[in-house]
Enzyme design. Structure first.
Site, mmCIF file in Angstrom:
data_model
loop_
_atom_site.group_PDB
_atom_site.id
_atom_site.type_symbol
_atom_site.label_atom_id
_atom_site.label_comp_id
_atom_site.label_asym_id
_atom_site.label_seq_id
_atom_site.Cartn_x
_atom_site.Cartn_y
_atom_site.Cartn_z
ATOM 1 N N LYS A 1 0.809 -1.192 0.000
ATOM 2 C CA LYS A 1 0.000 0.000 0.000
ATOM 3 C C LYS A 1 0.856 1.261 0.000
ATOM 4 O O LYS A 1 0.385 2.349 -0.307
ATOM 5 C CB LYS A 1 -0.875 0.023 1.276
ATOM 6 C CG LYS A 1 -1.836 -1.106 1.401
ATOM 7 C CD LYS A 1 -2.518 -1.011 2.783
ATOM 8 C CE LYS A 1 -3.209 -2.295 3.110
ATOM 9 N NZ LYS A 1 -3.664 -2.315 4.521
ATOM 10 N N GLY A 2 2.105 1.124 0.392
ATOM 11 C CA GLY A 2 2.932 2.285 0.728
ATOM 12 C C GLY A 2 3.078 3.333 -0.356
ATOM 13 O O GLY A 2 3.278 4.503 -0.058
ATOM 14 N N GLU B 1 7.672 2.695 -6.095
ATOM 15 C CA GLU B 1 7.832 2.120 -4.755
ATOM 16 C C GLU B 1 8.050 3.247 -3.751
ATOM 17 O O GLU B 1 8.637 4.281 -4.085
ATOM 18 C CB GLU B 1 9.023 1.142 -4.792
ATOM 19 C CG GLU B 1 9.420 0.519 -3.476
ATOM 20 C CD GLU B 1 8.376 -0.370 -2.826
ATOM 21 O OE1 GLU B 1 7.239 0.100 -2.655
ATOM 22 O OE2 GLU B 1 8.714 -1.499 -2.431
ATOM 23 N N ASP B 2 7.584 3.054 -2.537
ATOM 24 C CA ASP B 2 7.799 4.064 -1.511
ATOM 25 C C ASP B 2 9.257 4.098 -1.057
ATOM 26 O O ASP B 2 9.879 5.145 -0.987
ATOM 27 C CB ASP B 2 6.852 3.843 -0.309
ATOM 28 C CG ASP B 2 6.880 2.420 0.236
ATOM 29 O OD1 ASP B 2 7.656 1.576 -0.276
ATOM 30 O OD2 ASP B 2 6.115 2.131 1.180
ATOM 31 N N ASP C 1 14.615 -0.902 0.567
ATOM 32 C CA ASP C 1 15.327 -1.198 1.806
ATOM 33 C C ASP C 1 16.306 -2.343 1.515
ATOM 34 O O ASP C 1 17.387 -2.111 0.980
ATOM 35 C CB ASP C 1 14.258 -1.542 2.853
ATOM 36 C CG ASP C 1 14.797 -1.691 4.245
ATOM 37 O OD1 ASP C 1 15.871 -1.159 4.531
ATOM 38 O OD2 ASP C 1 14.138 -2.350 5.070
ATOM 39 N N LYS D 1 17.291 3.352 1.040
ATOM 40 C CA LYS D 1 18.181 3.123 2.184
ATOM 41 C C LYS D 1 19.275 2.156 1.720
ATOM 42 O O LYS D 1 19.183 0.953 1.977
ATOM 43 C CB LYS D 1 17.418 2.405 3.311
ATOM 44 C CG LYS D 1 16.566 3.247 4.208
ATOM 45 C CD LYS D 1 16.144 2.370 5.399
ATOM 46 C CE LYS D 1 14.780 2.668 5.886
ATOM 47 N NZ LYS D 1 14.295 1.746 6.927
ATOM 48 N N PHE E 1 14.018 4.087 10.617
ATOM 49 C CA PHE E 1 12.669 3.674 10.238
ATOM 50 C C PHE E 1 11.793 4.902 10.083
ATOM 51 O O PHE E 1 11.647 5.697 11.010
ATOM 52 C CB PHE E 1 12.074 2.710 11.267
ATOM 53 C CG PHE E 1 10.875 1.998 10.726
ATOM 54 C CD1 PHE E 1 11.023 0.860 9.956
ATOM 55 C CD2 PHE E 1 9.595 2.497 10.940
ATOM 56 C CE1 PHE E 1 9.923 0.218 9.410
ATOM 57 C CE2 PHE E 1 8.477 1.863 10.406
ATOM 58 C CZ PHE E 1 8.649 0.718 9.649
ATOM 59 N N VAL E 2 11.213 5.045 8.891
ATOM 60 C CA VAL E 2 10.430 6.248 8.604
ATOM 61 C C VAL E 2 8.960 5.917 8.332
ATOM 62 O O VAL E 2 8.626 4.820 7.872
ATOM 63 C CB VAL E 2 11.017 7.025 7.403
ATOM 64 C CG1 VAL E 2 12.333 7.681 7.772
ATOM 65 C CG2 VAL E 2 11.184 6.133 6.180
ATOM 66 N N ASP F 1 3.979 3.229 6.538
ATOM 67 C CA ASP F 1 3.324 2.934 7.811
ATOM 68 C C ASP F 1 4.245 2.250 8.803
ATOM 69 O O ASP F 1 5.314 1.753 8.463
ATOM 70 C CB ASP F 1 2.132 1.993 7.576
ATOM 71 C CG ASP F 1 2.582 0.556 7.323
ATOM 72 O OD1 ASP F 1 3.487 0.367 6.480
ATOM 73 O OD2 ASP F 1 2.058 -0.361 7.977
ATOM 74 N N ARG G 1 0.233 6.479 7.840
ATOM 75 C CA ARG G 1 0.326 6.637 6.381
ATOM 76 C C ARG G 1 -0.109 8.028 5.926
ATOM 77 O O ARG G 1 0.343 8.528 4.925
ATOM 78 C CB ARG G 1 -0.564 5.610 5.667
ATOM 79 C CG ARG G 1 -0.054 4.188 5.731
ATOM 80 C CD ARG G 1 -0.813 3.325 4.724
ATOM 81 N NE ARG G 1 -0.716 1.907 5.016
ATOM 82 C CZ ARG G 1 0.293 1.129 4.648
ATOM 83 N NH1 ARG G 1 1.316 1.624 3.991
ATOM 84 N NH2 ARG G 1 0.302 -0.153 4.946
HETATM 85 P P1 IMP Z 1 12.567 -4.401 0.959
HETATM 86 O O1 IMP Z 1 12.036 -5.619 0.296
HETATM 87 O O2 IMP Z 1 13.365 -4.725 2.201
HETATM 88 O O3 IMP Z 1 13.317 -3.466 0.037
HETATM 89 O O4 IMP Z 1 11.329 -3.690 1.577
HETATM 90 C C1 IMP Z 1 10.612 -2.720 0.983
HETATM 91 C C2 IMP Z 1 9.342 -2.494 1.781
HETATM 92 O O5 IMP Z 1 9.593 -2.528 3.189
HETATM 93 C C3 IMP Z 1 8.809 -1.129 1.514
HETATM 94 O O6 IMP Z 1 7.907 -1.129 0.445
HETATM 95 C C4 IMP Z 1 8.118 -0.793 2.807
HETATM 96 O O7 IMP Z 1 6.806 -1.294 2.790
HETATM 97 C C5 IMP Z 1 8.889 -1.533 3.866
HETATM 98 N N1 IMP Z 1 9.845 -0.637 4.543
HETATM 99 C C6 IMP Z 1 11.189 -0.648 4.472
HETATM 100 N N2 IMP Z 1 11.738 0.317 5.213
HETATM 101 C C7 IMP Z 1 10.691 0.975 5.773
HETATM 102 C C8 IMP Z 1 10.603 2.120 6.648
HETATM 103 O O8 IMP Z 1 11.590 2.745 7.060
HETATM 104 N N3 IMP Z 1 9.346 2.487 6.984
HETATM 105 C C9 IMP Z 1 8.224 1.863 6.558
HETATM 106 N N4 IMP Z 1 8.259 0.805 5.747
HETATM 107 C C10 IMP Z 1 9.497 0.355 5.352
#
Ligand code: IMP
Length: 178
Positions: free
Chosen positions: A42-43, A98-99, A102, A130, A151-152, A158, A164
């Site tokens: 949803k982000g 994508e939001d 990570d 990140k 963590f944001v 969220d 959100r």
């Molecule tokens: P990845 O697969 O680890 O790159 O994760 C990406 C997803 O993790 C993002 O779409 C977010 O939903 C969640 N996420 C990663 N870091 C944060 C954060 O700092 N705050 C909130 N959601 C996060």
């Protein structure tokens, strides 16, 4: 905002300015052909809405639901599709919106999945990156802001479905569960 656990990292004014810049860049980069923004639920829903209005050429929108996180702040490492795209992307230019990138686990999975559907091209637009946390290499075509390993929340992001709707992107300090 009167929540002592929240510290503004990127203000809504800064976000809007950057989104307009990214939209202008995308407008310049895609002069012809079909363009589909694929928002990751949803982000990314707020970023998609603002970005779509900053792109000055025809654009379609679709959404895919992916979950890779549980209710805490750390990745479960598992990725699953919770809602698929509504339409075919075969032959279309795709921008995955994508939001935040990570670990890169979600996006590397999604790129593989969408690649099999034979789009003309795939790029990624991520509002936040990140890089310190990366486990899988991911090439991000359009990045809003590079941030540290904090963590944001806000602007679509969220923590356990909270925050959100915040206009700013804020650091959620420790002391909350997770
Ligand atoms: P990845 O697969 O680890 O790159 O994760 C990406 C997803 O993790 C993002 O779409 C977010 O939903 C969640 N996420 C990663 N870091 C944060 C954060 O700092 N705050 C909130 N959601 C996060």
């Amino acid at each position: 905002m009167n929540n002592p656990q929240l510290r503004v990292l990127i203000s809504d004014v800064e976000i809007q300015k950057r989104v307009v810049e990214i939209g202008a860049q995308i407008t310049r980069d895609y002069k012809e052909g079909d363009l589909v923004l694929v928002g990751i639920l949803k982000g990314a829903f707020i970023f998609v809405a603002d970005l779509a209005r900053a792109i000055h050429r025809p654009v379609r929108m679709d959404f895919i639901g992916i979950s890779s996180y549980g209710k805490g702040k750390t990745t479960s490492g598992e990725v699953k599709v919770t809602k698929d795209l509504d339409a075919s992307i075969e032959g279309s230019n795709i921008i995955i919106v994508e939001d935040i990138v990570d670990t890169g686990v979600t996006l590397s999975y999604l790129i593989g999945l969408l690649h099999n559907r034979k789009p003309r091209s795939i790029r990624i637009a991520a509002l936040l990156d990140k890089p310190e946390r990366r486990l899988r290499p991911v090439q991000v075509g359009y990045t809003g802001f590079t941030i540290q390993d904090e963590f944001v929340v806000g602007y679509g992001l969220d923590f356990a479905e909270e925050y959100r709707g915040l206009k700013d992107i804020c650091v959620l300090s420790e002391g909350d569960a997770g």
